[in-house]
Design a protein around this motif. Structure first.
Motif, PDB file in Angstrom:
ATOM      1  N   ALA A 140      59.237  18.017  42.745  1.00  0.00           N
ATOM      2  CA  ALA A 140      58.903  17.120  41.705  1.00  0.00           C
ATOM      3  C   ALA A 140      57.486  16.139  41.801  1.00  0.00           C
ATOM      4  O   ALA A 140      56.863  15.428  41.178  1.00  0.00           O
ATOM      5  CB  ALA A 140      60.074  16.012  41.591  1.00  0.00           C
ATOM      6  N   LYS A 143      54.819  18.587  41.062  1.00  0.00           N
ATOM      7  CA  LYS A 143      55.342  19.209  39.573  1.00  0.00           C
ATOM      8  C   LYS A 143      54.921  20.905  39.742  1.00  0.00           C
ATOM      9  O   LYS A 143      54.088  21.397  38.877  1.00  0.00           O
ATOM     10  CB  LYS A 143      54.529  18.611  38.596  1.00  0.00           C
ATOM     11  N   ASP A 156      52.881  19.976  32.258  1.00  0.00           N
ATOM     12  CA  ASP A 156      53.747  18.850  32.979  1.00  0.00           C
ATOM     13  C   ASP A 156      54.979  18.601  31.733  1.00  0.00           C
ATOM     14  O   ASP A 156      55.788  18.576  32.556  1.00  0.00           O
ATOM     15  CB  ASP A 156      52.763  17.514  32.865  1.00  0.00           C
ATOM     16  N   PHE A 159      57.461  21.098  32.920  1.00  0.00           N
ATOM     17  CA  PHE A 159      58.099  20.797  34.207  1.00  0.00           C
ATOM     18  C   PHE A 159      59.259  19.794  33.960  1.00  0.00           C
ATOM     19  O   PHE A 159      60.371  19.683  34.641  1.00  0.00           O
ATOM     20  CB  PHE A 159      57.221  20.640  35.042  1.00  0.00           C
ATOM     21  N   ASP A 160      58.770  18.494  33.327  1.00  0.00           N
ATOM     22  CA  ASP A 160      59.880  17.380  32.943  1.00  0.00           C
ATOM     23  C   ASP A 160      61.024  17.747  32.219  1.00  0.00           C
ATOM     24  O   ASP A 160      62.079  17.328  32.853  1.00  0.00           O
ATOM     25  CB  ASP A 160      58.995  16.347  32.115  1.00  0.00           C
ATOM     26  N   TRP A 163      63.037  19.905  35.217  1.00  0.00           N
ATOM     27  CA  TRP A 163      63.631  19.052  35.808  1.00  0.00           C
ATOM     28  C   TRP A 163      64.750  18.352  35.727  1.00  0.00           C
ATOM     29  O   TRP A 163      65.775  18.223  36.413  1.00  0.00           O
ATOM     30  CB  TRP A 163      62.476  17.872  36.517  1.00  0.00           C
TER      31      TRP A 163
END
Length: 230
Positions: A140, A143, A156, A159-160, A163
């Motif tokens: 995290a 990233k 990003d 990735f968010d 996650w």
């Protein structure tokens, strides 16, 4: 005294740029303005703004070109503004590294909500910093996603999403919650931005070395990060 977040507004419509600048300054942000794509790239490199609000149709270099080139050195959030509501523009924006998009005409409260959501996303540290699932690992802080030790290239915003789903593995996360947490707005039942993001995320993971975890669509409910059944 706390430093205000710095936003670069990239817009060639001078009256619109002035209105956005005044509105953001009124709400506590510091603002710079660029009216051409090439100027915007120079300002991004020199000023390192906390967020770039980027129009698509720009002289010299359009917004897609600016975002693509800026992503070589700029890691902050990029929020696109487009006069076109076609899905293709959103997909293109995600391809070149944008974090979110707004359709013109820009509504003040929506603009503010999107900016706050993107800035909050970059400043809030997750409770955990590392998630591991067999060969899949999510960092995290950096990233970064790796599968069997090999890095998977994700934007990003992808990735968010990964996650958020992976941190709640085995649980269905609704589109309503994903839209609220990732975009800072309420889900209206029509917005397909999360679906597009999930589709692109799936495709990127499938291109990585084989690993047993998948993102499953649960019809009428949302998305589920789970172990693929043989």
């Amino acid at each position: 005294m706390l430093m205000s977040n710095h936003i670069l507004v990239v817009e060639d419509d001078h009256s619109l740029a002035e209105w956005i600048s005044d509105y953001l300054i009124e709400h506590g942000y510091s603002v710079s303005v660029a009216s051409q794509g090439d100027y915007a790239l120079t300002m991004i490199a020199e000023e390192t703004p906390d967020l770039v609000l980027l129009d698509v149709m720009m002289p010299v270099k359009d917004g897609f070109e600016v975002c693509r080139e800026a992503r070589q050195f700029y890691q902050g959030p990029v929020l696109f503004m487009t006069a076109c509501s076609e899905e293709g523009d959103e997909i293109m924006g995600l391809d070149v590294g944008a974090d979110d998009y707004l359709t013109k005409p820009v509504r003040p409260k929506v603009l503010l909500a999107r900016i706050k959501a993107l800035l909050r996303r970059t400043s809030d540290a997750p409770a955990k910093e590392l998630l591991k699932f067999d060969q899949l690992e999510l960092d995290a802080v950096a990233k970064v996603v790796t599968v069997s030790g090999e890095k998977v290239d994700l934007h990003d915003n992808e990735f968010d999403l990964l996650w958020l789903l992976a941190s709640r593995a085995g649980e269905v996360v609704s589109r309503e919650e994903l839209t609220q947490k990732l975009r800072g707005i309420e889900y209206d039942g029509l917005d397909r931005s999360i679906d597009i993001r999930a589709s692109r995320l799936r495709r990127r993971l499938q291109e990585a070395p084989p690993q047993p975890y998948i993102i499953k669509t649960v019809r009428g409910k949302g998305y589920l990060f789970c172990e693929e059944q043989a």
